[in-house]
Scaffold this active site. Sequence first.
Site, short mmCIF file in Angstrom:
data_model
loop_
_atom_site.label_atom_id
_atom_site.label_comp_id
_atom_site.label_asym_id
_atom_site.label_seq_id
_atom_site.Cartn_x
_atom_site.Cartn_y
_atom_site.Cartn_z
CG ASP A 16 41.51 35.15 35.22
OD1 ASP A 16 42.38 34.73 35.98
OD2 ASP A 16 40.67 34.42 34.68
CE LYS A 102 41.26 31.59 35.90
NZ LYS A 102 40.66 31.68 34.56
CB CYS A 141 37.42 33.77 35.87
SG CYS A 141 37.58 32.76 34.37
C1 VGL Z 1 37.13 34.39 31.57
C2 VGL Z 1 35.76 34.09 29.76
C3 VGL Z 1 36.60 33.14 29.25
C4 VGL Z 1 37.41 35.12 32.86
C5 VGL Z 1 37.98 33.44 31.08
O1 VGL Z 1 38.58 35.19 33.27
O2 VGL Z 1 36.45 35.64 33.46
N1 VGL Z 1 36.01 34.72 30.91
N2 VGL Z 1 37.71 32.82 29.93
#
Ligand code: VGL
Length: 189
Positions: A16, A102, A141
Amino acid sequence: MGHIPLKAGDAVLAVDIQNDFCPGGALPVPDGDQVVPVMNTWLKAAADANLTVIASRDWHTVDHCSFQAQGGPWPPHCIQDTPGAAFHPGLYLPADTVIVSKGTAFDKDAYSAFDGTGLAGWLRQKGVKRLWVGGLAEDVCVFHTVKDACTAGFQVHLLCSATRPVFPDQEGPTLKALQEAGAQLEDIA
Ligand code: VGL
Ligand code: ZN
């Protein structure tokens, strides 16, 4: 730069590393963009060694259940095909990088790159035994991805200088829990 100990059976997973998780984004991780040069070193090394490279991305619908207006914990972020959901422009992704999306359902969140993606089975099929993981966010994540990877039986190395938490004061407990899950913490940068 320390020695990068990649070998056959290894894969590198960048979690991410998207604009919304970097400074200026919708859900910024403090110093999130600083993971990019370190991650790039590992991504280049993996590409040079012909190893599998995976980049996961948070890839939400509009009005996703994890957004505050829907009763979730987060501001709107990483909405599919928006600039905020794009990978950081400085991230080096080899041509054959496998992109795993995802959190794509309206009504279900997924913090782990293994949650609902089939990634574990695919990696096994490719003969991957060890995973080198960095990215954002360390306490969300990355945390869940590393835990799931350990549970799935991979040897997991967390690239500590290639990850940053949303809440820096939680970093100690996060790292401790990941070590207890079986992950090795790596300081190679
Ligand atoms: C994430 C908060 C909400 C991440 C994803 O990728 O860490 N954090 N959605
Ligand atoms: Zn999200």
